[in-house]
Enzyme design. Structure first.
Site, PDB file in Angstrom:
ATOM      1  N   HIS A  81      -5.557   7.363  -2.247  1.00 46.73           N
ATOM      2  CA  HIS A  81      -6.383   6.252  -1.804  1.00 46.73           C
ATOM      3  C   HIS A  81      -7.494   5.945  -2.805  1.00 46.73           C
ATOM      4  CE1 HIS A  81      -5.027   6.887   2.593  1.00 46.73           C
ATOM      5  NE2 HIS A  81      -4.350   5.901   2.030  1.00 46.73           N
ATOM      6  N   HIS A 103       1.727   4.846  -2.594  1.00 41.94           N
ATOM      7  CA  HIS A 103       1.833   6.285  -2.329  1.00 41.94           C
ATOM      8  C   HIS A 103       3.161   6.842  -2.821  1.00 41.94           C
ATOM      9  CE1 HIS A 103      -1.884   6.568  -0.249  1.00 41.94           C
ATOM     10  NE2 HIS A 103      -1.503   5.937   0.856  1.00 41.94           N
ATOM     11  N   HIS A 150       0.833  -1.211   0.000  1.00 42.87           N
ATOM     12  CA  HIS A 150       0.000   0.000   0.000  1.00 42.87           C
ATOM     13  C   HIS A 150       0.865   1.259   0.000  1.00 42.87           C
ATOM     14  CE1 HIS A 150      -3.561   2.474   1.284  1.00 42.87           C
ATOM     15  NE2 HIS A 150      -2.584   3.216   1.803  1.00 42.87           N
ATOM     16  N   GLU A 151       1.820   1.332   0.913  1.00 45.53           N
ATOM     17  CA  GLU A 151       2.621   2.551   1.039  1.00 45.53           C
ATOM     18  C   GLU A 151       3.520   2.775  -0.180  1.00 45.53           C
ATOM     19  OE1 GLU A 151       1.818   4.629   3.162  1.00 45.53           O
ATOM     20  OE2 GLU A 151       0.693   3.380   4.578  1.00 45.53           O
TER      21      GLU A 151
END
Length: 368
Positions: free
Chosen positions: A291, A285, A281-282
């Site tokens: 998101h 980013h 997930h990170e």
């Protein structure tokens, strides 16, 4: 004769009940099902956010102790006006609060009621990423019809930032030798991140190379507790799990206060958090993605304890390919086909079941 007919009717009714109770085929794409969420279990091991259970069913016009804290939570993640996180808040559920709750529900694909129902509180109390939603940290959303007929829900950081270098684009990354957790061997952590980076490298023309030179790396990963110098302190177990910054900052930070796990079969703590899921997930980013409002997507903002969600979905892939283009060796068509075949299988099962139910009902009517 009548007892025989009655027995036959009873058998048919039992058969019909069993058929109606049969579970539907599961049609999910590369994503483990969400772990059950309740509004009481997530804060047993930490006080990052105090329990909001007393706020259940609060709505506009009510005044409940704890609403001021919830307002700060919503402000922190982008659902209240800018600066509201640092302003005095009251426990009144006013029009601004109702609007914020509606925005939150919409962004996280919850029923939009404007009230603090159980589904909304469960999601609020779930551990999550520290990067804001809905423009906090300023993300920009897109709504695109995909080749599979669905609507994309991915977002970007403001301005759609991306890494740019002469081709081929290869980003270096390093795991901090000092900002660690003592119960995970360094090689285990590195193995997890190799797999996480490889997932993204498979779908876009970007390579990732591990380096021991932490200070010179493009992407720098570390575990930290509380305030750690970036102005965004961590808040303890089962609160914010981690955060990362948009290109070309390269910082990826994880809360060392969490109980990180790499093998849930061997992990006994009910509050354990899957490291690979959060790492994947990170990294999204770090690449420029915000998101997603799709609950199945890796880039959805929350993750339940013990939940494994590390495989990229169509939504994740389309978002990152919007920024970097597709990897020539990867095609989304197989994922679309798989999704379509699952949906077709579910429809066929429903159609067949409906026909069988109709036949049983006709027999029952005839006998009665």
């Amino acid at each position: 004769m009548l007892p025989c007919r009655a027995r036959l009717v009873s058998v048919l009714l039992l058969f019909l009940l069993a058929l109606l109770r049969r579970p539907l085929p599961v049609a999910c794409l590369h994503v483990a099902a969400d772990a059950p969420l309740t509004a009481t279990e997530h804060r047993q091991d930490g006080a990052a956010w105090r329990s909001f259970q007393q706020l259940l069913d609060a709505r506009r016009g009510s005044r409940v102790a704890g609403l001021s804290e919830l307002k700060r939570y919503l402000a922190r993640f982008g659902y209240m006006p800018a600066g509201a996180e640092h302003e005095p808040a009251t426990d009144a559920f006013d029009a601004h609060m109702e609007a914020a709750v509606r925005r939150y529900q919409s962004a996280l694909s919850l029923p939009v009621t404007g009230q603090l129902d159980s589904a909304t509180l469960d999601r609020i109390m779930a551990p999550r990423c520290g990067v804001g939603d809905n423009g906090h940290g300023a993300t920009a959303s897109v709504s695109l019809a995909t080749a599979g007929g669905a609507v994309s829900r991915f977002t970007f950081f403001k301005g759609e930032p991306r890494w740019t270098q002469p081709d081929p684009l290869v980003l270096t990354y390093a795991i901090s030798p000092t900002a660690t957790v003592d119960y995970l061997p360094p090689e285990t952590v590195r193995t997890v991140f190799r797999r996480a980076f490889a997932r993204w490298a498979r779908v876009i023309p970007v390579g990732f190379a591990e380096t021991d030179d932490y200070d010179a790396a493009d992407i720098r990963v570390g575990f930290y507790v509380g305030g750690h110098g970036d102005g965004i302190p961590f808040d303890g177990p089962l609160g914010v799990l981690g955060h990362a910054f948009s290109p070309r900052n390269g910082r990826l930070h994880l809360d060392a206060a969490e109980r990180w796990a790499v093998d849930m079969d061997a992990e006994t703590a009910h509050s354990a958090v899957d490291l690979e899921s959060v790492a994947t997930h990170e990294i999204g980013h770090v690449l420029g993605l915000g998101h997603s409002s799709s609950p199945k997507a890796v880039m959805y903002p929350s993750l339940s304890p013990r939940q494994k969600k590390a495989e990229l979905t169509v939504d994740d892939i389309e978002g990152v390919q919007w920024l970097y283009g597709p990897n020539p060796g990867f095609s989304l068509s197989s994922l679309y086909q798989q999704d379509s075949s699952m949906a077709t299988g579910t429809s066929s099962w429903l159609a067949g079941s409906a026909s069988l139910v109709s036949a049983v009902l006709v027999i029952l009517v005839t006998l009665l």
